[in-house]
Scaffold this motif. Sequence first.
Motif, mmCIF file in Angstrom:
data_model
loop_
_atom_site.group_PDB
_atom_site.id
_atom_site.type_symbol
_atom_site.label_atom_id
_atom_site.label_comp_id
_atom_site.label_asym_id
_atom_site.label_seq_id
_atom_site.Cartn_x
_atom_site.Cartn_y
_atom_site.Cartn_z
ATOM 1 N N PRO A 83 0.818 -1.214 0.000
ATOM 2 C CA PRO A 83 0.000 0.000 0.000
ATOM 3 C C PRO A 83 0.851 1.263 0.000
ATOM 4 O O PRO A 83 1.875 1.346 0.681
ATOM 5 N N GLY A 84 0.415 2.239 -0.794
ATOM 6 C CA GLY A 84 1.135 3.495 -0.931
ATOM 7 C C GLY A 84 1.995 3.571 -2.169
ATOM 8 O O GLY A 84 2.353 4.657 -2.628
ATOM 9 N N THR A 85 2.334 2.408 -2.741
ATOM 10 C CA THR A 85 3.138 2.366 -3.964
ATOM 11 C C THR A 85 2.258 2.679 -5.173
ATOM 12 O O THR A 85 1.069 2.369 -5.185
ATOM 13 N N ALA A 86 2.847 3.274 -6.200
ATOM 14 C CA ALA A 86 2.169 3.483 -7.476
ATOM 15 C C ALA A 86 2.779 2.555 -8.525
ATOM 16 O O ALA A 86 4.004 2.381 -8.567
ATOM 17 N N LEU A 87 1.939 1.957 -9.356
ATOM 18 C CA LEU A 87 2.384 1.197 -10.519
ATOM 19 C C LEU A 87 2.138 2.060 -11.737
ATOM 20 O O LEU A 87 1.004 2.478 -11.993
ATOM 21 N N VAL A 88 3.188 2.331 -12.503
ATOM 22 C CA VAL A 88 3.092 3.278 -13.616
ATOM 23 C C VAL A 88 3.663 2.636 -14.880
ATOM 24 O O VAL A 88 4.766 2.081 -14.853
ATOM 25 N N THR A 89 2.895 2.720 -15.981
ATOM 26 C CA THR A 89 3.381 2.212 -17.258
ATOM 27 C C THR A 89 3.965 3.354 -18.080
ATOM 28 O O THR A 89 3.724 4.535 -17.804
ATOM 29 N N ALA A 90 4.703 2.986 -19.115
ATOM 30 C CA ALA A 90 5.285 3.993 -20.002
ATOM 31 C C ALA A 90 4.203 4.804 -20.696
ATOM 32 O O ALA A 90 4.410 5.978 -21.033
ATOM 33 N N ALA A 91 3.026 4.200 -20.900
ATOM 34 C CA ALA A 91 1.919 4.903 -21.559
ATOM 35 C C ALA A 91 1.150 5.804 -20.603
ATOM 36 O O ALA A 91 0.238 6.521 -21.022
ATOM 37 N N GLY A 92 1.493 5.745 -19.307
ATOM 38 C CA GLY A 92 0.883 6.663 -18.359
ATOM 39 C C GLY A 92 -0.221 6.097 -17.487
ATOM 40 O O GLY A 92 -0.779 6.820 -16.656
ATOM 41 N N VAL A 93 -0.563 4.815 -17.656
ATOM 42 C CA VAL A 93 -1.536 4.214 -16.747
ATOM 43 C C VAL A 93 -0.922 4.190 -15.342
ATOM 44 O O VAL A 93 0.247 3.841 -15.176
ATOM 45 N N GLU A 94 -1.703 4.569 -14.351
ATOM 46 C CA GLU A 94 -1.189 4.593 -12.986
ATOM 47 C C GLU A 94 -2.191 3.960 -12.030
ATOM 48 O O GLU A 94 -3.368 4.319 -12.018
ATOM 49 N N ILE A 95 -1.703 3.012 -11.247
ATOM 50 C CA ILE A 95 -2.510 2.335 -10.243
ATOM 51 C C ILE A 95 -1.965 2.700 -8.871
ATOM 52 O O ILE A 95 -0.773 2.544 -8.612
ATOM 53 N N ARG A 96 -2.826 3.184 -8.024
ATOM 54 C CA ARG A 96 -2.449 3.482 -6.631
ATOM 55 C C ARG A 96 -2.799 2.274 -5.776
ATOM 56 O O ARG A 96 -3.968 1.876 -5.699
ATOM 57 N N LEU A 97 -1.817 1.669 -5.125
ATOM 58 C CA LEU A 97 -2.070 0.534 -4.254
ATOM 59 C C LEU A 97 -2.572 1.045 -2.905
ATOM 60 O O LEU A 97 -1.963 1.920 -2.295
ATOM 61 N N THR A 98 -3.701 0.494 -2.453
ATOM 62 C CA THR A 98 -4.400 1.047 -1.294
ATOM 63 C C THR A 98 -4.291 0.196 -0.031
ATOM 64 O O THR A 98 -4.125 0.715 1.064
ATOM 65 N N MET A 99 -4.436 -1.137 -0.180
ATOM 66 C CA MET A 99 -4.510 -1.996 0.998
ATOM 67 C C MET A 99 -4.222 -3.439 0.599
ATOM 68 O O MET A 99 -4.464 -3.832 -0.534
ATOM 69 N N PHE A 100 -3.695 -4.210 1.549
ATOM 70 C CA PHE A 100 -3.492 -5.630 1.304
ATOM 71 C C PHE A 100 -4.855 -6.309 1.203
ATOM 72 O O PHE A 100 -5.791 -5.975 1.931
ATOM 73 N N CYS A 101 -4.938 -7.282 0.299
ATOM 74 C CA CYS A 101 -6.177 -8.039 0.145
ATOM 75 C C CYS A 101 -6.223 -9.136 1.200
ATOM 76 O O CYS A 101 -5.280 -9.923 1.339
ATOM 77 N N GLU A 102 -7.324 -9.185 1.924
ATOM 78 C CA GLU A 102 -7.438 -10.157 2.996
ATOM 79 C C GLU A 102 -7.618 -11.571 2.426
ATOM 80 O O GLU A 102 -8.110 -11.753 1.307
ATOM 81 N N ALA A 103 -7.201 -12.554 3.193
ATOM 82 C CA ALA A 103 -7.397 -13.960 2.827
ATOM 83 C C ALA A 103 -8.745 -14.403 3.385
ATOM 84 O O ALA A 103 -8.861 -14.711 4.569
ATOM 85 N N CYS A 104 -9.778 -14.406 2.553
ATOM 86 C CA CYS A 104 -11.135 -14.684 3.033
ATOM 87 C C CYS A 104 -11.553 -16.107 2.684
ATOM 88 O O CYS A 104 -10.883 -16.817 1.929
ATOM 89 N N ARG A 105 -12.695 -16.500 3.224
ATOM 90 C CA ARG A 105 -13.165 -17.872 3.049
ATOM 91 C C ARG A 105 -13.506 -18.210 1.608
ATOM 92 O O ARG A 105 -13.576 -19.385 1.251
ATOM 93 N N ARG A 106 -13.743 -17.208 0.780
ATOM 94 C CA ARG A 106 -14.092 -17.482 -0.614
ATOM 95 C C ARG A 106 -12.971 -18.189 -1.367
ATOM 96 O O ARG A 106 -13.213 -18.795 -2.406
#
Length: 247
Positions: A83-106
């Motif tokens: 969380p807090g890291t950004a994933l950025v592509t050369a074309a400019g797509v940017e994903i902001r990482l927000t939180m760890f995904c919990e390990a749920c029963r699904r």
Amino acid sequence: MSSRIERLYLKPARGQPLRALGQREAMVCEAGLGIHGDAHANRLSPRQVLVTLASELRALDIAPGALGENIVLSSQQPSLLRPGTALVTAAGVEIRLTMFCEACRRISHVAPNLRQLLRRRGVLGVIEMGGELRIGDALTLVDGRYRALPESAYQKFLDFVPTIPVGRVLRYGDVAVAIGVADSFVRALPGYIKRSTSLPVHRIVNARGELLNFLPEQAARLQAEGVVNQGGAVVDLQRYLWRGESV
């Protein structure tokens, strides 16, 4: 570039299996909304996309796609997928990482020992800058570009409520989506609201748009914002429901 997309998946609807994208298919991302055609696209949600490391899948002996992820990433900097890291592509797509995904029963059929997936299932994020993603695209991991969301659900609630715009309302279920908790968590929200009356919690209503009987000042405050008329006890959701759009 130290990271690369190995696989891409869409979840067409909740309860349905993922659809793997082919080498030439584009994953279309829209800023603020999420991934086109994915069940988790929602302007309110901090869970628009799930990114998983290929190295973790191999270490856990779990097949790609089995954890419900959208993006499987190979990276020489696995510690930066947090969380807090950004994933950025050369074309400019940017994903902001927000939180760890919990390990749920699904996903217990994939990994019966859910404890082994603690902070290893992947990291959730939102689309900050839109565009297209394809298998093989390189990404840069930018550490600390954003503030990570709090781990406490109550603190997420405290941070979120002030962002509800003046003159708009949300239902219990919308608040649960916005703070990234399960739908069943709505049972805890009345307690949160009662503890947080210094915040604009008067902008939260029940599923039918009815005012909350434990907030005596709610009607007056919503009347002052032009949401209900004097004596009104139900909000017109068609007109005043906020869906996360800019207002």
